[in-house]
Design a protein around this motif. Structure first.
Motif, mmCIF file in Angstrom:
data_model
loop_
_atom_site.group_PDB
_atom_site.id
_atom_site.type_symbol
_atom_site.label_atom_id
_atom_site.label_comp_id
_atom_site.label_asym_id
_atom_site.label_seq_id
_atom_site.Cartn_x
_atom_site.Cartn_y
_atom_site.Cartn_z
ATOM 1 N N ASP A 95 0.824 -1.213 0.000
ATOM 2 C CA ASP A 95 0.000 0.000 0.000
ATOM 3 C C ASP A 95 0.858 1.263 0.000
ATOM 4 O O ASP A 95 0.583 2.215 -0.735
ATOM 5 C CB ASP A 95 -0.930 0.017 1.222
ATOM 6 N N GLY A 99 1.384 4.136 -3.122
ATOM 7 C CA GLY A 99 1.282 5.582 -2.955
ATOM 8 C C GLY A 99 2.508 6.302 -3.472
ATOM 9 O O GLY A 99 2.412 7.369 -4.097
ATOM 10 N N ARG A 103 2.825 8.909 -6.664
ATOM 11 C CA ARG A 103 3.463 10.214 -6.466
ATOM 12 C C ARG A 103 4.572 10.452 -7.482
ATOM 13 O O ARG A 103 4.799 11.594 -7.925
ATOM 14 C CB ARG A 103 4.021 10.306 -5.047
ATOM 15 N N HIS A 125 -5.056 6.121 -3.705
ATOM 16 C CA HIS A 125 -3.834 6.899 -3.926
ATOM 17 C C HIS A 125 -3.939 7.746 -5.193
ATOM 18 O O HIS A 125 -3.511 8.906 -5.214
ATOM 19 C CB HIS A 125 -2.625 5.968 -4.025
ATOM 20 N N HIS A 129 -3.878 11.989 -5.348
ATOM 21 C CA HIS A 129 -2.893 12.790 -6.080
ATOM 22 C C HIS A 129 -3.507 13.486 -7.285
ATOM 23 O O HIS A 129 -2.772 14.051 -8.109
ATOM 24 C CB HIS A 129 -1.712 11.916 -6.507
#
Length: 369
Positions: A95, A99, A103, A125, A129
């Protein structure tokens, strides 16, 4: 309820979300005790005794930060996998790695291709973002590789997600199909190949490490949470080219890994004999779940994971009634959140005591509906 006034516009626009409601929250909200915890795809058989011993021995040194370079774990994983330590990135479970990957490549408005109904935490996620999810429906209860490729060619997305074996359906593709799919994804799109359940998958379904090791646009994610029984320790890793793997060092939490967790992972990796035994127990439990389903007129789907998806034969409302009804008896399970997959319930492999509770409760719930 008041909140800080200078959150970003994106954060102000998003709802507060928990991708998976945990059994603890259900206990609090419904005033019920979970007696059979077979809904979170955890390994109810637990880690090896050697791992528990390693945790106990590491406990006195927990006042120290973990090695921020994760040197020992990278060395051990590289030896186990047959790659170089430079091919690896370590994180606090898949997890956390998901993320970080989002990113790395996603800015507000960027498209991300995934399957409709696939792992909700990845979607969480992406949304967090500012990414735009482009989803492809399942075909015959498994991810549609041709449909995913069509969406990739149409969207030219920076990021693509594909899990093999799949969560939530437990389905899988053979290794040749997976490699062909990965090679067909354009080099301008980063492919996440989520292999969280690879240890429980049948032979011939997981590509050899070297098959994709030279592809900068492929990141394979794996975990100690499932077959190794360390979900609570949060240990995951990513496999890619050295250049892609090194990108994690630009954004990761360098002190995110717990020292005890690293000791547990090293011990788990060293005890492959126990891993083999627990994989056999998971397979036996899958068949037990399948038989309970058949005995109650439901249809178990083939599974390469540590859970079984069971087709309830009707709609999502009926499946949810089964989930809620089982919880009344202390049996915690889950269901996919997207139609038509939500006609299914999902039961994790576990010890015989949990299977016995499921066997007792399921016919009572079905009779009441």
């Amino acid at each position: 309820m008041s909140a800080f006034s200078r959150f970003t516009p994106l954060i102000n626009a998003l709802p507060a979300t928990v991708p998976f409601v945990g059994p603890e929250a259900i206990e609090r909200n419904r005033g019920l005790e979970v007696k059979a915890r077979i809904g979170a795809n955890e390994n109810g058989f637990g880690p090896a005794p050697s791992v528990l011993q390693a945790i106990a021995e590491a406990a006195p040194s927990t006042w120290k930060y973990n090695d921020p370079e994760n040197f020992a774990l990278k060395q051990a994983l590289a030896a186990h996998l047959g790659c170089r330590p430079e091919n690896l990135a370590i994180g606090e479970g898949i997890d956390s790695l998901l993320g970080q990957i989002v990113r790395l490549v996603i800015e507000p408005g960027f498209s991300v291709v995934t399957s409709l109904g696939a792992y909700p935490t990845f979607n969480f996620h992406v949304t967090g973002h500012g990414g735009r999810l482009v989803t492809v429906p399942y075909v015959d209860d498994r991810e549609d590789l041709d449909g995913l490729l069509d969406a990739v060619r149409r969207e030219n997305p920076p990021l693509v997600y594909f899990a093999n074996p799949d969560n939530p359906m437990g389905s899988w593709w053979n290794a040749d199909s997976v490699v062909a799919f990965a090679l067909a994804v354009p080099e301008t799109s980063l492919l996440i190949l989520d292999e969280a359940y690879c240890e429980t998958a049948p032979a011939g379904s997981t590509p050899a490490i070297e098959a994709l090791l030279d592809r900068p646009n492929v990141i394979r994610t794996r975990t100690f949470s499932k077959a190794y029984g360390l979900a609570g320790a949060r240990i995951g890793y990513a496999i890619s080219t050295p250049g892609t793997a090194a990108a994690f060092d630009k954004i990761r939490n360098h002190f995110g890994m717990a020292r005890i967790s690293t000791a547990a992972a090293l011990a788990a990796l060293a005890d492959q004999d126990y891993l083999g035994k627990v994989i056999d127990r998971i397979a036996g439990s899958r068949e037990r779940i399948a038989q309970i389903a058949r005995d109650n007129g439901l249809t178990p789907l083939p599974s390469a994971t540590n859970f079984v998806a069971i087709d309830c034969g009707r709609d999502g409302a009926y499946a949810k009634a089964i989930v809620d009804g089982l919880m009344d008896y202390g049996v915690f399970i889950r269901m996919p959140g997207v139609a038509p997959l939500n006609r299914c319930i999902r039961v994790s492999a576990g010890p015989e005591s949990d299977m016995a509770l499921l066997e007792q409760a399921l016919p009572l719930v079905l009779k009441s509906l």
